[in-house]
Scaffold this motif. Structure first.
Motif, PDB file in Angstrom:
ATOM      1  N   LEU A 215      67.805 -94.071  53.068  1.00 22.38           N
ATOM      2  CA  LEU A 215      68.186 -95.174  53.949  1.00 22.38           C
ATOM      3  C   LEU A 215      67.051 -96.196  54.066  1.00 22.38           C
ATOM      4  CD1 LEU A 215      69.998 -93.122  56.731  1.00 22.38           C
ATOM      5  CD2 LEU A 215      71.052 -94.796  55.194  1.00 22.38           C
ATOM      6  N   LYS A 216      65.842 -95.677  54.172  1.00 16.08           N
ATOM      7  CA  LYS A 216      64.684 -96.561  54.261  1.00 16.08           C
ATOM      8  C   LYS A 216      64.549 -97.422  53.011  1.00 16.08           C
ATOM      9  CE  LYS A 216      59.777 -96.239  55.527  1.00 16.08           C
ATOM     10  NZ  LYS A 216      58.662 -95.296  55.752  1.00 16.08           N
ATOM     11  N   ASP A 217      64.798 -96.805  51.872  1.00 16.50           N
ATOM     12  CA  ASP A 217      64.709 -97.520  50.601  1.00 16.50           C
ATOM     13  C   ASP A 217      65.771 -98.616  50.513  1.00 16.50           C
ATOM     14  OD1 ASP A 217      63.789 -97.722  47.725  1.00 16.50           O
ATOM     15  OD2 ASP A 217      65.899 -97.227  47.436  1.00 16.50           O
ATOM     16  N   LEU A 218      67.003 -98.275  50.918  1.00 18.31           N
ATOM     17  CA  LEU A 218      68.092 -99.258  50.862  1.00 18.31           C
ATOM     18  C   LEU A 218      67.819-100.418  51.818  1.00 18.31           C
ATOM     19  CD1 LEU A 218      71.210 -96.898  50.692  1.00 18.31           C
ATOM     20  CD2 LEU A 218      70.427 -98.471  48.912  1.00 18.31           C
ATOM     21  N   GLU A 219      67.242-100.108  52.963  1.00 21.94           N
ATOM     22  CA  GLU A 219      66.927-101.182  53.912  1.00 21.94           C
ATOM     23  C   GLU A 219      65.793-102.049  53.362  1.00 21.94           C
ATOM     24  OE1 GLU A 219      66.464 -99.888  57.962  1.00 21.94           O
ATOM     25  OE2 GLU A 219      66.969-101.920  58.637  1.00 21.94           O
ATOM     26  N   GLY A 220      64.814-101.398  52.718  1.00 19.70           N
ATOM     27  CA  GLY A 220      63.707-102.143  52.118  1.00 19.70           C
ATOM     28  C   GLY A 220      64.171-103.103  51.031  1.00 19.70           C
ATOM     29  N   LYS A 221      65.269-102.748  50.367  1.00 19.24           N
ATOM     30  CA  LYS A 221      65.826-103.610  49.324  1.00 19.24           C
ATOM     31  C   LYS A 221      66.778-104.655  49.890  1.00 19.24           C
ATOM     32  CE  LYS A 221      65.634-100.162  45.599  1.00 19.24           C
ATOM     33  NZ  LYS A 221      66.393 -99.084  44.923  1.00 19.24           N
ATOM     34  N   GLY A 222      67.013-104.611  51.183  1.00 20.30           N
ATOM     35  CA  GLY A 222      67.887-105.601  51.809  1.00 20.30           C
ATOM     36  C   GLY A 222      69.365-105.335  51.617  1.00 20.30           C
ATOM     37  N   LEU A 223      69.723-104.132  51.234  1.00 17.32           N
ATOM     38  CA  LEU A 223      71.134-103.806  50.991  1.00 17.32           C
ATOM     39  C   LEU A 223      71.835-103.331  52.252  1.00 17.32           C
ATOM     40  CD1 LEU A 223      70.487-101.973  47.623  1.00 17.32           C
ATOM     41  CD2 LEU A 223      71.513-104.232  47.895  1.00 17.32           C
ATOM     42  N   ILE A 224      71.056-102.786  53.182  1.00 22.84           N
ATOM     43  CA  ILE A 224      71.608-102.401  54.480  1.00 22.84           C
ATOM     44  C   ILE A 224      70.652-102.893  55.564  1.00 22.84           C
ATOM     45  CG2 ILE A 224      72.719-100.343  53.534  1.00 22.84           C
ATOM     46  CD1 ILE A 224      70.561 -98.619  54.743  1.00 22.84           C
ATOM     47  N   GLN A 225      71.151-102.955  56.779  1.00 25.21           N
ATOM     48  CA  GLN A 225      70.296-103.286  57.916  1.00 25.21           C
ATOM     49  C   GLN A 225      70.628-102.329  59.044  1.00 25.21           C
ATOM     50  OE1 GLN A 225      71.321-107.374  58.532  1.00 25.21           O
ATOM     51  NE2 GLN A 225      73.096-106.900  59.799  1.00 25.21           N
ATOM     52  N   SER A 226      69.674-102.149  59.953  1.00 23.36           N
ATOM     53  CA  SER A 226      69.887-101.151  60.987  1.00 23.36           C
ATOM     54  C   SER A 226      69.444-101.675  62.340  1.00 23.36           C
ATOM     55  CB  SER A 226      69.120 -99.874  60.648  1.00 23.36           C
ATOM     56  OG  SER A 226      67.730-100.090  60.740  1.00 23.36           O
ATOM     57  N   GLU A 227      69.965-101.012  63.365  1.00 23.80           N
ATOM     58  CA  GLU A 227      69.623-101.380  64.736  1.00 23.80           C
ATOM     59  C   GLU A 227      69.516-100.099  65.560  1.00 23.80           C
ATOM     60  OE1 GLU A 227      71.528-103.983  68.451  1.00 23.80           O
ATOM     61  OE2 GLU A 227      72.699-103.537  66.639  1.00 23.80           O
ATOM     62  N   GLN A 228      68.373 -99.928  66.209  1.00 22.87           N
ATOM     63  CA  GLN A 228      68.135 -98.737  67.022  1.00 22.87           C
ATOM     64  C   GLN A 228      68.826 -98.892  68.371  1.00 22.87           C
ATOM     65  OE1 GLN A 228      65.567 -96.285  65.927  1.00 22.87           O
ATOM     66  NE2 GLN A 228      66.389 -94.903  67.487  1.00 22.87           N
ATOM     67  N   ILE A 229      69.637 -97.903  68.735  1.00 18.29           N
ATOM     68  CA  ILE A 229      70.290 -97.891  70.043  1.00 18.29           C
ATOM     69  C   ILE A 229      70.067 -96.513  70.634  1.00 18.29           C
ATOM     70  CG2 ILE A 229      72.469 -98.089  71.301  1.00 18.29           C
ATOM     71  CD1 ILE A 229      73.462 -99.970  69.151  1.00 18.29           C
ATOM     72  N   GLY A 230      69.205 -96.414  71.632  1.00 19.31           N
ATOM     73  CA  GLY A 230      68.863 -95.113  72.180  1.00 19.31           C
ATOM     74  C   GLY A 230      68.203 -94.269  71.119  1.00 19.31           C
ATOM     75  N   ARG A 231      68.765 -93.057  70.902  1.00 16.10           N
ATOM     76  CA  ARG A 231      68.161 -92.203  69.878  1.00 16.10           C
ATOM     77  C   ARG A 231      68.861 -92.338  68.537  1.00 16.10           C
ATOM     78  NH1 ARG A 231      70.176 -86.255  71.990  1.00 16.10           N
ATOM     79  NH2 ARG A 231      72.262 -86.967  72.483  1.00 16.10           N
ATOM     80  N   THR A 232      69.844 -93.196  68.453  1.00 16.20           N
ATOM     81  CA  THR A 232      70.536 -93.370  67.171  1.00 16.20           C
ATOM     82  C   THR A 232      70.184 -94.715  66.558  1.00 16.20           C
ATOM     83  OG1 THR A 232      72.525 -94.433  68.032  1.00 16.20           O
ATOM     84  CG2 THR A 232      72.472 -92.034  68.084  1.00 16.20           C
ATOM     85  N   ARG A 233      70.293 -94.779  65.259  1.00 13.90           N
ATOM     86  CA  ARG A 233      70.035 -96.009  64.514  1.00 13.90           C
ATOM     87  C   ARG A 233      71.272 -96.318  63.689  1.00 13.90           C
ATOM     88  NH1 ARG A 233      65.945 -99.329  62.673  1.00 13.90           N
ATOM     89  NH2 ARG A 233      64.442 -98.299  64.042  1.00 13.90           N
ATOM     90  N   ILE A 234      71.920 -97.426  64.026  1.00 15.42           N
ATOM     91  CA  ILE A 234      73.174 -97.793  63.374  1.00 15.42           C
ATOM     92  C   ILE A 234      72.889 -98.579  62.089  1.00 15.42           C
ATOM     93  CG2 ILE A 234      75.356 -99.024  63.634  1.00 15.42           C
ATOM     94  CD1 ILE A 234      75.178 -96.813  65.581  1.00 15.42           C
ATOM     95  N   TYR A 235      73.483 -98.125  61.002  1.00 13.12           N
ATOM     96  CA  TYR A 235      73.303 -98.795  59.709  1.00 13.12           C
ATOM     97  C   TYR A 235      74.572 -99.537  59.326  1.00 13.12           C
ATOM     98  CZ  TYR A 235      69.216 -95.770  59.164  1.00 13.12           C
ATOM     99  OH  TYR A 235      68.020 -95.134  59.338  1.00 13.12           O
TER     100      TYR A 235
END
Lengths: 112, 112
Positions: free
Chosen positions: B54-74
């Motif tokens: 997931l970190k790799d995909l976000e680093g490539k700009g293919l996904i984005q995420s948002e932290q909400i409480g203890r979860t991170r929505i992709y």
DNA sequence: AGATTTATATTGCACATCCAATATATAAGT
DNA sequence: ACTTATATATTGGATGTGCAATATAAATCT
């Protein structure tokens, strides 16, 4: 038109699976396999990729080979046929819905 | 019934592809993705497998995420949607005939 | 015979994907 | 407050798949 691997994500894997499936259609020697793989993956696999995979499959008893002149003919064993059947079931479980989804949303073009 | 990976050949690979496809259906957090992957691959991916991907995909700009409480929505980005489309084309080129062949020779059972 | 092509094969490297084990922070339950 | 469960995250190791480069043997051609 032949698609090359996409830039977005790594699409390596399943080489041994593809080899088993190809050999279930017809016995082939290495360079025939390389050409069939190229039709599907866009480029011929490097010798350093293909031959170790074949050696590994033979070591596991899934394929057997016979040297004839400078070519070595590979064919499936009984174990290879049974293994392929299970591998297909697993592959369909893992990716079947992606395929069905793709076919519903895209017009499919076959090479002439 | 859920199939585990076959003994005959290595079926690793395509994890990033599967993640992109799953996120194209619905935005999810990590453990939701793990459960969807488990349905397809037989077991939940280890955290050491999933989160780096997931970190790799976000680093490539293919996904984005948002932290909400203890979860991170992709969720997919535009680049991710375009990349997924190309990846699907490539995947169908590589394995489409194996799928069609499998569907012709096996009765397909869907989970209830 | 000598050069070229074809097919098989190995070495060394890079990387995605897989695991077990461990850690941290938040949420929920008592 | 304390414990437990949940979710995210990292480390370290193994392995299959990918390449470039190189090597060898057999078949073909001039």
């Amino acid at each position: 038109m032949r698609h090359n691997p996409p830039a977005c994500c790594d699409m390596r894997g399943m080489l041994s699976f593809m080899i088993l499936w190809l050999l279930s259609k017809k016995q082939m020697y290495g360079q025939e396999l390389a050409e069939e793989i190229a039709k599907r993956k866009g480029d011929r696999p490097n010798p350093g990729t293909l031959y170790p995979a074949l050696k590994d499959l033979e070591g596991k008893g899934l394929i057997q080979s016979e040297q004839i002149g400078r070519t070595r003919i590979y064919k499936l064993t009984i174990d290879g046929k049974n293994g392929l059947k299970r591998a297909c079931e697993y592959f369909y479980q893992a990716f079947g819905d992606i395929f069905e989804d793709y076919k519903c949303t895209c017009d499919i073009e076959y090479e002439a």
